[in-house]
Design a protein around this motif. Sequence first.
Motif, PDB file in Angstrom:
ATOM      1  N   UNK B 234       0.641  -1.096  -0.104  1.00 47.96           N
ATOM      2  CA  UNK B 234       0.003   0.091  -0.103  1.00 47.96           C
ATOM      3  C   UNK B 234       0.843   1.242   0.121  1.00 47.96           C
ATOM      4  N   UNK B 236       3.660   1.397  -1.796  1.00 50.39           N
ATOM      5  CA  UNK B 236       3.985   1.442  -3.159  1.00 50.39           C
ATOM      6  C   UNK B 236       2.710   2.423  -3.856  1.00 50.39           C
ATOM      7  N   UNK B 237       1.742   1.783  -3.588  1.00 46.96           N
ATOM      8  CA  UNK B 237       0.451   2.473  -4.534  1.00 46.96           C
ATOM      9  C   UNK B 237       0.396   4.097  -4.121  1.00 46.96           C
ATOM     10  N   UNK B 238       0.575   4.140  -2.661  1.00 48.74           N
ATOM     11  CA  UNK B 238       0.473   5.581  -2.342  1.00 48.74           C
ATOM     12  C   UNK B 238       1.572   6.477  -3.003  1.00 48.74           C
ATOM     13  N   UNK B 239       2.663   5.980  -3.124  1.00 46.67           N
ATOM     14  CA  UNK B 239       3.836   6.561  -3.945  1.00 46.67           C
ATOM     15  C   UNK B 239       3.445   6.687  -5.511  1.00 46.67           C
ATOM     16  N   UNK B 240       2.721   5.580  -5.924  1.00 48.20           N
ATOM     17  CA  UNK B 240       2.441   5.528  -7.369  1.00 48.20           C
ATOM     18  C   UNK B 240       1.313   6.467  -7.663  1.00 48.20           C
ATOM     19  N   UNK B 241       0.429   6.811  -6.715  1.00 51.22           N
ATOM     20  CA  UNK B 241      -0.636   7.919  -6.931  1.00 51.22           C
ATOM     21  C   UNK B 241      -0.063   9.326  -6.678  1.00 51.22           C
ATOM     22  N   UNK B 242       1.293   9.558  -6.304  1.00 50.15           N
ATOM     23  CA  UNK B 242       1.811  10.845  -6.356  1.00 50.15           C
ATOM     24  C   UNK B 242       1.909  11.332  -5.005  1.00 50.15           C
ATOM     25  N   UNK B 243       1.352  10.540  -3.954  1.00 47.34           N
ATOM     26  CA  UNK B 243       1.565  11.260  -2.593  1.00 47.34           C
ATOM     27  C   UNK B 243       2.857  11.965  -2.077  1.00 47.34           C
ATOM     28  N   UNK B 244       2.772  12.859  -1.496  1.00 47.01           N
ATOM     29  CA  UNK B 244       4.067  13.430  -0.724  1.00 47.01           C
ATOM     30  C   UNK B 244       4.730  12.557   0.077  1.00 47.01           C
TER      31      UNK B 244
END
Lengths: 345, 335
Positions: B234, B236-244
Amino acid sequence: MPEVLLRVKNLRVNFYTYAGVVKALDGVSFEIYKGEAFGLVGETGCGKSVTAASILRLVDKPGRIVDGEIIFEGEDLLKKSEREMREIRGSKIAIVFQDPMTYLNPVLTIGDQIAETIREHQDLTVEALEIERNEYHNTSAEKPSKKALREAVLRRVEEALKMVRMPDPRVVIDQYPHELSGGMRQRAMIAMAISCNPKFLILDEATTFLDVTIQRQILELVKDLKDRLGCTLMIITHDMGIIAETCDRVAVMYAGTIAECAETKRIFSKPLHPYTRGLLDAIPLPTEDVKVLKPIPGFVPNLINPPPGCRFHPRCPEAMEVCSRVKPELREVEPGHQVACHLYG
Amino acid sequence: MKLWQYLIRRVMLIVPLLIGVSLITFTVSHLVPGDPARLAAGLHASPETVEAMRHRLGLDKPLPVQYYLYMMRLLHGDLGTSIMTRRPVIKDIMIRWPGTIELTTAAMSIIIILGIPLGVISATHRDKLIDHASRIFSLLGVSMPSFWLALILQLIFCKYLKIFPVGYRIDPAIGLRRITGFNVLDSLLTLNFPALVNSIWHMILPAFTLGFQGIATVQRLLRSNMLDSLTQDYVKLAKAKGMPERIVIYKHVLRNSMIPVVTVLALMFGGMLGGTFIIETIFSWQGLGRYGASAIINLDFPAIMGVTLIYAVIFAVANLVVDILYAYLDPRIRY
Ligand SMILES: Nc1ncnc2c1ncn2[C@@H]1O[C@H](COP(=O)(O)OP(=O)(O)OP(=O)(O)O)[C@@H](O)[C@H]1O
Ligand code: SF4
Ligand SMILES: [Mg+2]
């Protein structure tokens, strides 16, 4: 001539592990045209996910992109700052992963996880002001209130959930991942990915963990979304059947290299690379008994000490003397059909 | 099941818990060698006086009868009379429990205020200097006995540097009207600013000593949980969504990593209640721990029983609070 959206050129990715340097991608090149569905297919461990991670510049820790170019909309993503990349991720380029159970955060609601993406990338001032004016009858507001902004985000979340045909979107917004079925979770992850209207959507084994009926539904949904949103797709899978059903063009990967790349029809009607031929032989035709499935003999090579020359040569039925010495370059043998094999040079 | 149904069930479970605790404490405290009648009557009392005292305290009856009588009185809120203070145990406890709650709450706050940021910094600066420094700090924390730490801190801060007072909850020269018995609360209620500062000043050393091990435990646990969580899909997904980074760490990672920490905090609270026996004694802190410690030394059965039962109740309530917090943090848990 179709317009190129993404061009990956000579991409090299290494993982610096204790056991040695894993050369996961060894000069990968391909182009994806605007509006098409592009397939990336290959056995497990061949580097499909690493390719996707490289496009987002999110290669995991011991790994590093050591060489190459990733040109997206004319600009090299590898030259962008981390900040610029963060703005691209989730808004211009979005990804859907394979297992929605582990990729969704277990302690946050579905609505919250979609909303944070929207809040991060979209300026909803206009929508919020409209809500302020039309619904709260506050015509003098110049800046929308927090409440109106929240409402605007919520509407976008609901819209995204409706787009993926989620049943009961209003209920799902307040639910946690564990409260949804596998198919619904995958729909939620797709909703998250399309919530900011990405130009390019990567699906990394997005249907692998779903049963066949749901897999079919999700693929239908994805095709439909592509038309409605006008985005470009990269579909990663190890299943030739999925490629046949969904992709316009396909690249076949083998051990960190592109073996062959062409239109899907062409790959199926006239596969050139011995590995592609083996792959196609390995899928059972609906009329055939599954027992006659013909696996490709040999093992996927170890990428710390990959075979020299053509990485496929130890398993290739047509290997020649030159194959173990010289690495075959990917070259166009017929218009739009590229192969990396000494048989065609 | 609804939350309130769960609450009622949990509160009712406190009753068998108290019966069990009372039975064990009663048996154990009556089995230790020593003669409370002799202690109560005085070392130089005649054998007759001692026997009279034994009879007056009810110690001449068989143990099961004594226990039965004790429990009957307990039902009426009577915890007996303390042998040391010669006052009803319930009164002694009422005077002292706010001191202990205040001390443990302060220690818990210190654990949370220091332990969580240290854990986060360690995890986000993995293997950097600051991570090593905070890990050494926590190694000290788990390996230093608290009574020893208390004495060292008293030496440094009270004797040599003279920054902190050696003991007591507040300077007796400062008048503070008792309303709730919680000094911080009372000084706020009466807008008595000097009393507020003074009582917080008195609280810092004992609370820090009591919480020190806890800081270390929380830091270590949170660090390893966060490092584990950082590798989860999760994230990885947060980073892939562009979350700071900030949102990835404080929203996605920290929330998941806090779940086991909350459980440990609950267990630690129990350990801290035990620690008050030593810390309150060393810092002359007027609370249940010090009262309990001298009750044990004086074989003051009613006081020992009273303190134990009250501690069991406090512990049960603390656990309940934590369980509710847990359900809030982890939506997968439902009652
Ligand atoms: N964290 C890592 N550490 C070391 N090597 C890695 C790591 N991640 C990937 N690799 C290497 O990169 C290669 C490609 O991995 P990748 O995940 O891209 O495969 P894949 O084609 O997506 O396979 P699958 O179908 O199983 O998802 C693997 O063979 C592995 O050796
Ligand atoms: S280059 Fe040689 S070994 Fe590789 S696929 Fe072609 S024929 Fe086989
Ligand atoms: Mg993969």
